[in-house]
Design a protein around this motif. Structure first.
Motif, PDB file in Angstrom:
ATOM      1  N   THR A 111       0.990  -1.250   0.008  1.00 15.16           N
ATOM      2  CA  THR A 111       0.003  -0.022   0.101  1.00 15.16           C
ATOM      3  C   THR A 111       0.792   1.253   0.407  1.00 15.16           C
ATOM      4  OG1 THR A 111      -1.797  -1.053   1.151  1.00 15.16           O
ATOM      5  CG2 THR A 111      -1.851   1.201   1.348  1.00 15.16           C
ATOM      6  N   ASP A 112       0.551   2.323  -0.778  1.00 14.19           N
ATOM      7  CA  ASP A 112       1.201   3.467  -0.986  1.00 14.19           C
ATOM      8  C   ASP A 112       0.673   4.376   0.261  1.00 14.19           C
ATOM      9  OD1 ASP A 112       2.661   5.912  -1.562  1.00 14.19           O
ATOM     10  OD2 ASP A 112       1.940   5.890  -3.453  1.00 14.19           O
ATOM     11  N   ILE A 113       1.662   4.547   1.167  1.00 16.16           N
ATOM     12  CA  ILE A 113       1.319   5.462   2.417  1.00 16.16           C
ATOM     13  C   ILE A 113       2.238   6.588   2.433  1.00 16.16           C
ATOM     14  CG2 ILE A 113       0.301   3.742   3.907  1.00 16.16           C
ATOM     15  CD1 ILE A 113       2.738   3.418   5.616  1.00 16.16           C
ATOM     16  N   SER A 114       2.816   6.801   1.202  1.00 16.14           N
ATOM     17  CA  SER A 114       3.970   8.103   1.165  1.00 16.14           C
ATOM     18  C   SER A 114       3.318   9.312   1.235  1.00 16.14           C
ATOM     19  CB  SER A 114       4.673   7.847  -0.046  1.00 16.14           C
ATOM     20  OG  SER A 114       4.026   8.082  -1.366  1.00 16.14           O
ATOM     21  N   LEU A 115       1.881   9.581   0.914  1.00 19.56           N
ATOM     22  CA  LEU A 115       1.150  10.723   1.015  1.00 19.56           C
ATOM     23  C   LEU A 115       1.437  11.143   2.878  1.00 19.56           C
ATOM     24  CD1 LEU A 115      -0.707  13.043   0.277  1.00 19.56           C
ATOM     25  CD2 LEU A 115      -2.427  11.257   0.861  1.00 19.56           C
ATOM     26  N   PHE A 116       1.185  10.139   3.558  1.00 19.96           N
ATOM     27  CA  PHE A 116       1.360  10.550   5.021  1.00 19.96           C
ATOM     28  C   PHE A 116       2.785  10.299   5.724  1.00 19.96           C
ATOM     29  CE2 PHE A 116      -3.233   9.632   4.429  1.00 19.96           C
ATOM     30  CZ  PHE A 116      -3.542  10.635   4.791  1.00 19.96           C
ATOM     31  N   ILE A 117       3.297   9.109   5.268  1.00 22.21           N
ATOM     32  CA  ILE A 117       4.662   8.769   5.929  1.00 22.21           C
ATOM     33  C   ILE A 117       5.811   8.353   4.587  1.00 22.21           C
ATOM     34  CG2 ILE A 117       5.698   6.934   7.195  1.00 22.21           C
ATOM     35  CD1 ILE A 117       2.929   6.423   8.265  1.00 22.21           C
ATOM     36  N   SER A 118       6.609   9.140   5.089  1.00 17.85           N
ATOM     37  CA  SER A 118       7.932   8.914   4.023  1.00 17.85           C
ATOM     38  C   SER A 118       9.425   9.220   4.851  1.00 17.85           C
ATOM     39  CB  SER A 118       8.112   9.787   2.917  1.00 17.85           C
ATOM     40  OG  SER A 118       7.805  11.346   3.456  1.00 17.85           O
ATOM     41  N   ASN A 119      10.536   8.846   3.941  1.00 20.92           N
ATOM     42  CA  ASN A 119      11.735   8.950   4.679  1.00 20.92           C
ATOM     43  C   ASN A 119      12.123   8.414   5.935  1.00 20.92           C
ATOM     44  OD1 ASN A 119      12.462  10.698   2.454  1.00 20.92           O
ATOM     45  ND2 ASN A 119      11.428  12.362   3.475  1.00 20.92           N
ATOM     46  N   LEU A 120      11.422   7.003   6.045  1.00 17.34           N
ATOM     47  CA  LEU A 120      11.633   6.309   7.453  1.00 17.34           C
ATOM     48  C   LEU A 120      13.092   5.993   7.644  1.00 17.34           C
ATOM     49  CD1 LEU A 120       8.984   3.672   6.821  1.00 17.34           C
ATOM     50  CD2 LEU A 120       9.071   5.427   8.533  1.00 17.34           C
ATOM     51  N   ASN A 148      -0.239  10.905  16.805  1.00 20.21           N
ATOM     52  CA  ASN A 148       0.707  11.409  15.835  1.00 20.21           C
ATOM     53  C   ASN A 148       0.332  11.372  14.361  1.00 20.21           C
ATOM     54  OD1 ASN A 148       0.983   8.790  15.809  1.00 20.21           O
ATOM     55  ND2 ASN A 148       3.072   8.597  15.533  1.00 20.21           N
ATOM     56  N   PHE A 149      -0.724  10.471  14.058  1.00 22.71           N
ATOM     57  CA  PHE A 149      -1.357  10.497  12.633  1.00 22.71           C
ATOM     58  C   PHE A 149      -2.186  11.753  12.581  1.00 22.71           C
ATOM     59  CE2 PHE A 149      -4.907   9.730   9.913  1.00 22.71           C
ATOM     60  CZ  PHE A 149      -4.193   9.216   8.758  1.00 22.71           C
ATOM     61  N   GLU A 184      11.062  14.239  11.124  1.00 20.87           N
ATOM     62  CA  GLU A 184       9.625  13.606  11.344  1.00 20.87           C
ATOM     63  C   GLU A 184       8.952  13.072   9.945  1.00 20.87           C
ATOM     64  OE1 GLU A 184       6.582  11.766  12.207  1.00 20.87           O
ATOM     65  OE2 GLU A 184       7.363  13.011  13.984  1.00 20.87           O
ATOM     66  N   PRO A 185       8.911  11.846   9.810  1.00 23.10           N
ATOM     67  CA  PRO A 185       8.409  10.853   9.037  1.00 23.10           C
ATOM     68  C   PRO A 185       6.960  11.067   8.551  1.00 23.10           C
ATOM     69  CG  PRO A 185       8.970   9.229  10.146  1.00 23.10           C
ATOM     70  CD  PRO A 185       9.492  10.647  10.906  1.00 23.10           C
ATOM     71  N   ILE A 186       6.167  11.535   9.535  1.00 20.12           N
ATOM     72  CA  ILE A 186       4.706  11.750   9.448  1.00 20.12           C
ATOM     73  C   ILE A 186       4.315  13.076   9.073  1.00 20.12           C
ATOM     74  CG2 ILE A 186       2.639  11.245  10.554  1.00 20.12           C
ATOM     75  CD1 ILE A 186       4.105   9.244  12.193  1.00 20.12           C
ATOM     76  N   THR A 187       3.419  13.074   7.894  1.00 22.34           N
ATOM     77  CA  THR A 187       2.817  14.195   7.776  1.00 22.34           C
ATOM     78  C   THR A 187       1.358  14.012   8.448  1.00 22.34           C
ATOM     79  OG1 THR A 187       3.854  14.652   5.734  1.00 22.34           O
ATOM     80  CG2 THR A 187       1.870  15.753   5.928  1.00 22.34           C
ATOM     81  N   PRO A 188       0.900  14.986   9.260  1.00 21.69           N
ATOM     82  CA  PRO A 188      -0.353  14.551   9.816  1.00 21.69           C
ATOM     83  C   PRO A 188      -1.516  14.766   9.031  1.00 21.69           C
ATOM     84  CG  PRO A 188       0.741  16.692  10.642  1.00 21.69           C
ATOM     85  CD  PRO A 188       1.707  15.868   9.867  1.00 21.69           C
ATOM     86  N   PHE A 189      -2.603  14.319   9.192  1.00 22.13           N
ATOM     87  CA  PHE A 189      -3.858  14.197   8.788  1.00 22.13           C
ATOM     88  C   PHE A 189      -4.406  15.643   8.747  1.00 22.13           C
ATOM     89  CE2 PHE A 189      -8.541  13.778   8.430  1.00 22.13           C
ATOM     90  CZ  PHE A 189      -8.733  13.021   7.022  1.00 22.13           C
ATOM     91  N   ILE A 190      -4.100  16.355   9.656  1.00 24.12           N
ATOM     92  CA  ILE A 190      -4.655  17.654   9.670  1.00 24.12           C
ATOM     93  C   ILE A 190      -4.091  18.710   8.751  1.00 24.12           C
ATOM     94  CG2 ILE A 190      -2.808  18.859  11.173  1.00 24.12           C
ATOM     95  CD1 ILE A 190      -5.035  20.394  12.540  1.00 24.12           C
ATOM     96  N   GLU A 191      -2.988  18.431   8.154  1.00 25.81           N
ATOM     97  CA  GLU A 191      -2.393  19.048   6.816  1.00 25.81           C
ATOM     98  C   GLU A 191      -2.835  18.559   5.439  1.00 25.81           C
ATOM     99  OE1 GLU A 191       1.866  19.593   7.273  1.00 25.81           O
ATOM    100  OE2 GLU A 191       1.787  19.813   9.394  1.00 25.81           O
ATOM    101  N   ILE A 192      -3.398  17.300   5.542  1.00 27.48           N
ATOM    102  CA  ILE A 192      -3.901  16.554   4.276  1.00 27.48           C
ATOM    103  C   ILE A 192      -5.318  16.848   4.171  1.00 27.48           C
ATOM    104  CG2 ILE A 192      -3.926  14.248   3.124  1.00 27.48           C
ATOM    105  CD1 ILE A 192      -1.200  13.804   4.432  1.00 27.48           C
ATOM    106  N   VAL A 193      -6.383  16.769   5.229  1.00 26.85           N
ATOM    107  CA  VAL A 193      -7.477  16.882   5.110  1.00 26.85           C
ATOM    108  C   VAL A 193      -8.136  17.845   4.140  1.00 26.85           C
ATOM    109  CG1 VAL A 193      -8.017  18.085   7.070  1.00 26.85           C
ATOM    110  CG2 VAL A 193      -9.788  16.481   6.370  1.00 26.85           C
ATOM    111  N   GLY A 194      -7.597  18.981   4.015  1.00 23.59           N
ATOM    112  CA  GLY A 194      -7.874  20.319   3.219  1.00 23.59           C
ATOM    113  C   GLY A 194      -7.685  19.796   1.812  1.00 23.59           C
TER     114      GLY A 194
END
Length: 566
Positions: free
Chosen positions: A303-312, A357-358, A374-384
Motif C-alpha cells: 500500500t502506498d502510504i507515502s502521502l502520510f509517511i516517508s523518509n523512514l 501522531n497521525f 519527522e516522517p509523518i505528515t499529519p492528517f490535519i495538513e492533508i484533510v483540506g
C-alpha cells in the motif's frame, strides 16, 4: 416429485434407525400450498442443522408485484418477510425432544438495518424461504415422530402466517417498503444538494447500552440548529426537516459524554436503511462513507502510504509498504489510502480511536522536532487538500485540539445532546497556523492504484476451502483468521459469510484476469447485481445465510488477510 404423504411413510420407515437414514429424505415434497425441499441433511444431531427451503408459488402466495418490482423494494419486502418468519418461528414453536440440535429451527436474525439477503427470495413466479432445522434424534437414532411434528405442524403454521399475503400485516409491509423508498430517495439526493449526510429532527440517536442497538427510552431527540436545517420532500412521509452536513470538512466538538461519538456512530450506520422504530430511520449518510481508525498490529500489503509517511529512518519503501505488525499511525494511514482506493467519498474519524501522531503535531512539537526528522505528515495538513483535490469529505470528532478549527468548513457542538452550529465562534478563535503550514507546503495529492491480486491467495486443502465466521469480528479461511474488529460498519455476521464466499469465488474465477484490485471487486459486485446474492450462496450449498456487504468492507477484508498476494 414426492408428496407429503410419501414423506410421512418414509419417516415411519426410518423411525428408531441409524441417524444416517435421515439422508434418504433429501429431495422435494409437495405439501399442497408449497414445496418443501430438504436440500442437505446433517451428518449427526450435533452437526450444523439441516438446510431446508419452502417454495410458494405466487398463484398461492399472491404478493402484489408493486411491492417488489424494483431492487430496493424487493430488498425491503424480503427483509420484512424474513423478520415475519423469524417471529412466527418462535410463536408457533413446540417442545421437540431429542439430543444435540434436535428441534432447532433457525432463519436469519435481522438487526435494525435492512440488508439484501438470501433468507427470502421473492420474484414474479414464487417466494422462497431458506432456513435450518435440527433433525431430532435420541442419541444417534432417528426420532421421526418429533421431526413429523416440525414438518407437519410447526412449519405449515410458519409458512401460512409468513409467506401468504392474505395472512400478514399488509399495511405494515407497504409502510416498510414506502419507508425504504423514502430513505433511498434522500440518499440519492444528497450529492445534488451539496450534502454528505442528513439527520432528521426527532431522531433518537442514543442506544440502550453499548451492546444494544435498540433506541434509548426517554433519550434526547435530535433537533437541528436553524443554520444547518434543510428539508427533503418524500413520497410517503411528506416534508422531513433536519440537519444537513455539507461536503467538505466538518468537526463535531463538545465535552465528554455529551453525544459526539453517538452522533458519529449514527452517521456510520446511516449508510444503511433502518426499520421503523429504530430512531435513526432518517439518519442518511452517503453510501460510500467509511469509518477510519487506528488499528495496531494489522497487516498491510503493498500500500502506498507515502502521502502520510516517508523518509523512514530504516529506508523502508512507503510507496509499496508492507508489514504484518502495523503501528497506530501506519495502520490509520493505510486505512485512509485503502478507503480512497475503495471509492469512498467520505471519511468518518473519531479522535478517541485515532493515533495522535497521525492526526496532528502542534507548533511546539514542530519547533522541537524539525520536518526533516519527522516522517509523518499529519492528517490535519492533508484533510483540506484531500477535499479540494479529490472531493473527499471528512467528518471528525475532536475534543482536544482547536488546531482543526483552521481547516474546518463547519463546526458542530454537542452540549448535553443539544446540537449547535459554532462555526463562526470557532473561526474567530482559529490561529491560522495550520492554514499557513498547508499553504507553504502546497501539497499535491497524486495517488495511483495499480495493485493486482495474484492467484494463490487461498489454497484449498484436502477438504477444499473451509470458511467460518465468528460474530462481527472474524472470518476464518481454512485456518487463517481475518481480524475485522476495527471494521466498524459491519452490522451482521452474514455479511462476513458473504465476504468469505466472495473471496473463495474470486480465487476460483477471477484472479487470472489481470484486473486491478478495485476493478476486481467491482467485477464481483457486478456479477452479484446481475445474478443476485444467491449466486454466492450456491458455493455454500444454498444455506440462505448471506447478507450483502459493501464494497468497502469486501476490500477491507482482503487488506487484512495476512496471506494476501499483490
Amino acid at each position: 416429485m414426492k408428496n407429503s404423504g410419501m414423506l410421512k411413510k418414509d419417516l415411519d420407515r426410518i423411525d428408531g434407525k441409524s441417524y444416517r437414514m435421515y439422508k434418504e429424505l433429501a429431495g422435494e415434497y409437495d405439501f399442497g400450498n408449497y414445496i418443501l425441499s430438504i436440500d442437505h441433511v446433517q451428518g449427526d444431531p450435533f452437526a450444523s442443522p439441516s438446510r431446508i427451503r419452502v417454495i410458494v408459488n405466487q398463484n398461492i402466495a399472491k404478493f402484489p408485484q408493486k411491492i417488489f418490482d424494483t431492487v430496493i423494494k424487493n430488498v425491503a419486502t424480503a427483509d420484512f418477510l424474513t423478520r415475519e418468519f423469524y417471529y412466527n418461528m418462535h410463536k408457533y414453536s413446540q417442545k421437540v425432544n431429542g439430543s444435540g440440535k434436535s428441534g432447532l429451527i433457525a432463519i436469519s436474525k435481522c438487526p435494525q438495518e435492512i440488508l439484501n439477503r438470501t433468507s427470502v427470495i421473492i420474484d414474479d413466479s414464487k417466494i422462497e424461504a431458506r432456513f435450518y432445522v435440527g433433525f431430532p434424534a435420541r442419541g444417534r437414532s432417528v426420532l421421526s415422530r418429533e421431526l413429523e411434528k416440525i414438518l407437519y405442524n410447526i412449519i405449515p403454521n410458519i409458512v401460512e402466517n409468513s409467506l401468504m399475503y392474505k395472512n400478514i400485516n399488509q399495511q405494515k409491509l407497504i409502510n416498510r417498503v414506502n419507508l425504504v423508498e423514502d430513505q433511498e430517495c434522500i440518499r440519492r439526493s444528497l450529492s445534488s444538494r451539496g450534502l454528505i449526510a442528513f439527520v432528521a429532527n426527532g431522531s433518537m440517536l442514543p442506544r440502550e447500552s453499548g451492546v444494544s442497538t435498540k433506541p434509548l427510552k426517554d433519550g434526547s431527540t435530535f433537533i437541528s440548529p436553524k443554520e444547518l436545517e434543510v428539508k427533503f420532500e418524500t413520497a410517503s412521509h411528506g416534508t422531513i426537516c433536519g440537519m444537513g452536513i455539507k461536503k467538505g470538512i466538518t468537526l463535531i466538538v463538545g465535552g465528554g459524554y455529551h453525544g459526539k461519538s453517538t452522533l458519529l456512530k449514527a452517521l456510520e450506520l446511516g449508510v444503511y436503511n433502518h426499520i421503523e422504530g429504530d430512531g435513526r430511520e432518517f439518519v442518511i449518510t452517503e453510501g460510500s462513507a467509511l469509518k477510519v481508525r487506528a488499528e495496531d498490529n494489522r497487516c498491510i500489503t503493498n500500500t502506498d502510504i507515502s502521502l502520510f509517511i516517508s523518509n523512514l529512518p530504516n529506508g523502508k519503501d512507503t510507496k509499496k509498504f508492507c508489514t504484518h505488525n502495523a503501528s497506530g499511525s501506519t495502520s490509520q494511514a493505510a486505512s485512509v489510502i485503502e478507503g480512497i482506493e475503495s471509492g469512498s467519498n467520505v471519511f468518518l474519524i473519531d479522535e478517541d480511536t485515532s493515533a495522535t501522531n497521525f492526526m496532528m503535531r502542534d507548533e511546539l512539537m514542530q519547533k522541537l522536532v524539525s520536518k526533516e526528522k519527522e516522517p509523518i505528515t499529519p492528517f490535519i495538513e492533508i484533510v483540506g487538500p484531500l477535499y479540494k483535490q479529490k472531493q473527499i469529505s471528512t467528518i471528525i470528532v475532536v475534543g482536544s485540539s482547536g488546531d482543526f478549527f483552521d481547516v474546518a468548513g463547519c463546526v458542530i457542538q454537542l452540549d448535553n445532546y443539544e446540537v449547535k452550529d459554532v462555526t463562526k465562534e470557532a473561526k474567530r478563535l482559529s490561529l491560522g497556523n495550520i492554514t499557513k503550514r498547508v499553504n507553504e507546503r502546497d501539497l499535491k495529492i497524486d495517488i495511483g492504484f495499480n495493485r493486482v491480486m495474484r492467484t494463490g491467495n487461498i489454497a484449498a486443502n484436502d477438504k477444499g476451502i473451509k470458511i467460518k465466521v465468528m460474530g462481527l469480528s472474524t472470518i476464518i479461511i481454512n485456518r487463517e483468521e481475518i481480524d475485522l474488529r476495527a471494521v466498524e460498519q459491519v452490522v451482521d455476521s452474514e455479511q462476513l459469510n458473504a465476504i468469505g464466499l466472495i473471496m473463495k469465488w474470486a480465487e476460483i474465477s477471477i484472479m487470472n484476469k489481470g484486473l486491478n484490485f478495485e476493478n476486481m471487486v467491482d467485477n464481483i459486485i457486478g456479477q452479484i447485481e446481475k445474478n443476485g446474492l444467491i449466486c454466492m450462496d450456491i458455493l455454500k450449498g444454498g444455506s440462505g445465510s448471506l447478507a450483502m456487504p459493501r464494497k468497502q468492507e469486501i476490500m477491507a477484508a482482503y487488506n487484512r488477510y495476512r496471506k494476501l498476494k499483490m
